[in-house]
Design a protein around this motif. Structure first.
Motif, PDB file in Angstrom:
ATOM      1  N   ASP A  43       0.790  -1.214   0.144  1.00 17.62           N
ATOM      2  CA  ASP A  43       0.248   0.345   0.426  1.00 17.62           C
ATOM      3  C   ASP A  43       0.806   1.527   0.354  1.00 17.62           C
ATOM      4  N   ASP A  44       1.889   1.152   0.691  1.00 20.91           N
ATOM      5  CA  ASP A  44       2.736   2.230   0.926  1.00 20.91           C
ATOM      6  C   ASP A  44       3.401   2.658  -0.284  1.00 20.91           C
ATOM      7  N   SER A  45       3.788   1.260  -0.943  1.00 19.49           N
ATOM      8  CA  SER A  45       4.541   1.930  -2.799  1.00 19.49           C
ATOM      9  C   SER A  45       3.513   2.502  -3.189  1.00 19.49           C
ATOM     10  N   GLY A  46       2.715   2.100  -3.519  1.00 21.19           N
ATOM     11  CA  GLY A  46       1.330   2.406  -4.170  1.00 21.19           C
ATOM     12  C   GLY A  46       0.683   3.671  -4.304  1.00 21.19           C
ATOM     13  N   ALA A  51       9.034   5.812   3.141  1.00 20.97           N
ATOM     14  CA  ALA A  51      10.326   6.379   4.329  1.00 20.97           C
ATOM     15  C   ALA A  51      11.255   6.742   2.901  1.00 20.97           C
ATOM     16  N   ASP A  52      11.226   5.582   2.562  1.00 13.83           N
ATOM     17  CA  ASP A  52      12.848   5.856   1.633  1.00 13.83           C
ATOM     18  C   ASP A  52      12.432   5.196   0.540  1.00 13.83           C
ATOM     19  N   PRO A  53      12.316   6.008  -0.959  1.00 14.71           N
ATOM     20  CA  PRO A  53      11.320   5.168  -1.931  1.00 14.71           C
ATOM     21  C   PRO A  53      12.355   4.576  -2.999  1.00 14.71           C
ATOM     22  N   ALA A  54      13.847   5.390  -2.546  1.00 14.44           N
ATOM     23  CA  ALA A  54      14.853   4.841  -3.315  1.00 14.44           C
ATOM     24  C   ALA A  54      15.655   3.555  -2.906  1.00 14.44           C
ATOM     25  N   ALA A  55      15.270   3.675  -0.791  1.00 13.34           N
ATOM     26  CA  ALA A  55      16.412   2.820  -0.564  1.00 13.34           C
ATOM     27  C   ALA A  55      16.012   1.305  -0.466  1.00 13.34           C
ATOM     28  N   THR A  56      13.849   1.443  -1.322  1.00  4.99           N
ATOM     29  CA  THR A  56      13.629   0.305  -0.654  1.00  4.99           C
ATOM     30  C   THR A  56      13.589  -0.456  -2.338  1.00  4.99           C
ATOM     31  N   ALA A  57      13.937   0.709  -3.897  1.00  2.00           N
ATOM     32  CA  ALA A  57      13.974  -0.158  -4.975  1.00  2.00           C
ATOM     33  C   ALA A  57      14.778  -0.436  -5.284  1.00  2.00           C
ATOM     34  N   ALA A  58      16.441   0.231  -4.485  1.00  2.00           N
ATOM     35  CA  ALA A  58      17.534  -0.317  -4.789  1.00  2.00           C
ATOM     36  C   ALA A  58      17.358  -1.783  -3.960  1.00  2.00           C
ATOM     37  N   LEU A  59      16.871  -2.221  -3.165  1.00  2.00           N
ATOM     38  CA  LEU A  59      16.429  -3.377  -2.014  1.00  2.00           C
ATOM     39  C   LEU A  59      15.988  -4.186  -2.946  1.00  2.00           C
ATOM     40  N   LEU A  60      14.980  -3.964  -3.883  1.00  2.00           N
ATOM     41  CA  LEU A  60      14.450  -4.814  -5.035  1.00  2.00           C
ATOM     42  C   LEU A  60      14.950  -4.955  -6.198  1.00  2.00           C
ATOM     43  N   SER A  83       5.061   6.038 -12.734  1.00  2.00           N
ATOM     44  CA  SER A  83       5.610   4.377 -13.143  1.00  2.00           C
ATOM     45  C   SER A  83       7.174   4.593 -12.690  1.00  2.00           C
ATOM     46  N   PHE A  84       7.266   5.040 -11.571  1.00  2.00           N
ATOM     47  CA  PHE A  84       8.381   4.760 -10.816  1.00  2.00           C
ATOM     48  C   PHE A  84       7.069   3.715  -9.491  1.00  2.00           C
ATOM     49  N   ARG A  85       6.004   4.127  -9.353  1.00  2.00           N
ATOM     50  CA  ARG A  85       5.158   3.467  -8.104  1.00  2.00           C
ATOM     51  C   ARG A  85       4.807   1.604  -8.619  1.00  2.00           C
ATOM     52  N   LEU A  86       4.952   1.407 -10.120  1.00  2.00           N
ATOM     53  CA  LEU A  86       4.325   0.747 -11.090  1.00  2.00           C
ATOM     54  C   LEU A  86       5.265  -0.907 -11.066  1.00  2.00           C
ATOM     55  N   ALA A  87       6.777   0.431 -10.890  1.00  2.00           N
ATOM     56  CA  ALA A  87       8.104  -0.004 -11.142  1.00  2.00           C
ATOM     57  C   ALA A  87       8.276  -0.530  -9.933  1.00  2.00           C
ATOM     58  N   LEU A  88       7.662  -0.151  -9.064  1.00  2.00           N
ATOM     59  CA  LEU A  88       7.889  -0.716  -7.275  1.00  2.00           C
ATOM     60  C   LEU A  88       7.205  -1.847  -7.183  1.00  2.00           C
ATOM     61  N   LEU A  89       5.679  -1.500  -7.968  1.00  2.00           N
ATOM     62  CA  LEU A  89       5.050  -2.809  -7.457  1.00  2.00           C
ATOM     63  C   LEU A  89       5.313  -4.060  -8.440  1.00  2.00           C
ATOM     64  N   ASP A  90       5.968  -4.037  -8.855  1.00  2.00           N
ATOM     65  CA  ASP A  90       6.685  -4.778  -9.783  1.00  2.00           C
ATOM     66  C   ASP A  90       7.965  -5.422  -9.257  1.00  2.00           C
ATOM     67  N   GLY A  91       8.428  -5.049  -8.708  1.00  2.00           N
ATOM     68  CA  GLY A  91       9.613  -5.465  -8.406  1.00  2.00           C
ATOM     69  C   GLY A  91       9.307  -5.967  -7.021  1.00  2.00           C
ATOM     70  N   ARG A 135      -0.502 -11.424  -4.831  1.00  2.00           N
ATOM     71  CA  ARG A 135      -1.275 -10.865  -6.110  1.00  2.00           C
ATOM     72  C   ARG A 135      -1.374 -10.517  -6.263  1.00  2.00           C
ATOM     73  N   ARG A 136      -2.586 -10.020  -5.794  1.00  7.67           N
ATOM     74  CA  ARG A 136      -4.774  -9.749  -5.617  1.00  7.67           C
ATOM     75  C   ARG A 136      -4.154  -8.375  -4.473  1.00  7.67           C
ATOM     76  N   LEU A 137      -3.847  -8.109  -4.189  1.00  6.34           N
ATOM     77  CA  LEU A 137      -3.233  -6.754  -3.642  1.00  6.34           C
ATOM     78  C   LEU A 137      -1.662  -6.322  -4.418  1.00  6.34           C
ATOM     79  N   ILE A 138      -1.502  -6.789  -4.647  1.00 11.38           N
ATOM     80  CA  ILE A 138      -0.739  -4.989  -5.227  1.00 11.38           C
ATOM     81  C   ILE A 138      -0.897  -5.323  -6.826  1.00 11.38           C
TER      82      ILE A 138
END
Length: 315
Positions: A43-46, A51-60, A83-91, A135-138
């Motif tokens: 939910d927070d990604s969407g 708190a730190d989206p860049a760190a989450t992206a790097a982690l994934l 676009s970034f949020r969708l990339a996070l959800l894909d990750g 998957r449904r939550l994503i």
């Protein structure tokens, strides 16, 4: 666990009902918090609330980074943010694949990269969970990036089958009591809880560019989107909210017999979930259905009393 994951789990205390109350066995509490951590992270990604989206992206392992100029505090996100949020959800979905590959001990399986997904591995293994509810939550959060309005009540309920119902199904699976009959009752409760949350968050959702009130109902009550942006609710808005609240109450009433189908601590947990919905509805009613002036939050004493009553009656 990294600080960002800890901040995500800390949000459990702000929910309408206890996520993993003290009276449950420790193993159940751990499992429910693992499910909550995943759902909150998604939910927070969407919603752009990490708190730190860049760190989450790097982690994934996501190469895309948050836009240099973040979206405004109010209004829908810009194309770069979407676009970034969708990339996070894909990750996150790729990391979910790692969860199940690890739990199933697939050859060459890679461990999940995010600690909140890593926490899912033991319960997937222990309870034989399937990927579908996760998957449904994503997918619900992907829908949020492309859909900001719902034409009909049925459309909105369809969204709730992605955003809310999977959580109840996971609770039943973790408790080992999942049956088709219980799933149907659980879905009614979870959809109701989601609808109530939408009523509480009308102003907040609008600030994100979203309206979770069916367009057909806005038209029926003569409510404009501009009225939803006012600091207080007009009479028409109050009538609309009262109408939607009654719909949610009907769903809660339909699903509440689920409580009577189980015993012990699980019965108390389900009574608490259901009571949380009734208490939130009571808070909306106590506010005179003016959900724009302030967020209607349930009274904890009323919630506890309602939970006790539901536990005793089994509905």
């Amino acid at each position: 666990m990294n600080p960002s994951a800890g901040q995500t789990l800390e949000k459990a205390g702000a929910e309408n009902f206890p996520v993993a109350p003290f009276f449950l066995p420790a193993a159940w509490r751990d499992d429910l918090m693992a499910v909550y951590g995943f759902a909150r992270l998604v939910d927070d990604s969407g919603d752009g609330d990490l708190a730190d989206p860049a760190a989450t992206a790097a982690l994934l392992g996501i190469e895309q980074r948050p836009p240099a100029t973040p979206s405004a505090q109010s209004g829908p996100p810009g194309p770069a943010e979407v676009s970034f949020r969708l990339a996070l959800l894909d990750g996150l979905e790729r990391d979910l694949d790692r969860v199940f590959e690890t739990a199933l001990r697939s050859a060459g399986a890679e461990q999940p990269r995010h600690p909140l997904l890593g926490a899912l591995v033991p319960l997937v293994d222990r309870h034989g969970l399937t990927p579908e509810p996760f998957r449904r939550l994503i997918e619900a959060n992907r829908v949020d990036q492309t859909t900001a309005r719902y034409a009909t009540y049925d459309d909105l309920v369809g969204y709730c089958t992605l955003s809310a119902d999977p959580v109840g199904r996971l609770v039943l699976s973790i408790a080992g009591v999942s049956t088709p009959e219980r799933i149907a009752l659980s879905d009614a409760i979870c959809t109701a809880l989601q609808l109530v949350e939408h009523l509480q968050d009308v102003a907040e959702d609008l600030s994100r560019g979203r309206i979770y009130l069916p367009a057909e109902d806005l038209e029926r009550f003569g409510v404009t989107e501009e009225e939803l942006a006012e600091p207080t609710a007009t009479g028409a808005v109050r009538e609309l909210i009262a109408f939607e609240a009654e719909r949610a109450r009907t769903l809660l009433d339909r699903g509440a017999p689920l409580v009577g189908t189980v015993r012990g601590r699980l019965r108390l947990l389900l009574a608490g979930f259901t009571a949380g919905g009734y208490a939130a509805l009571a808070a909306v009613e106590d506010a005179g259905y003016d959900v724009l002036a302030r967020q209607a939050k349930p009274d904890k004493r009323r919630l506890a009393a309602k939970a006790a009553a539901i536990f005793a009656k089994g509905r």
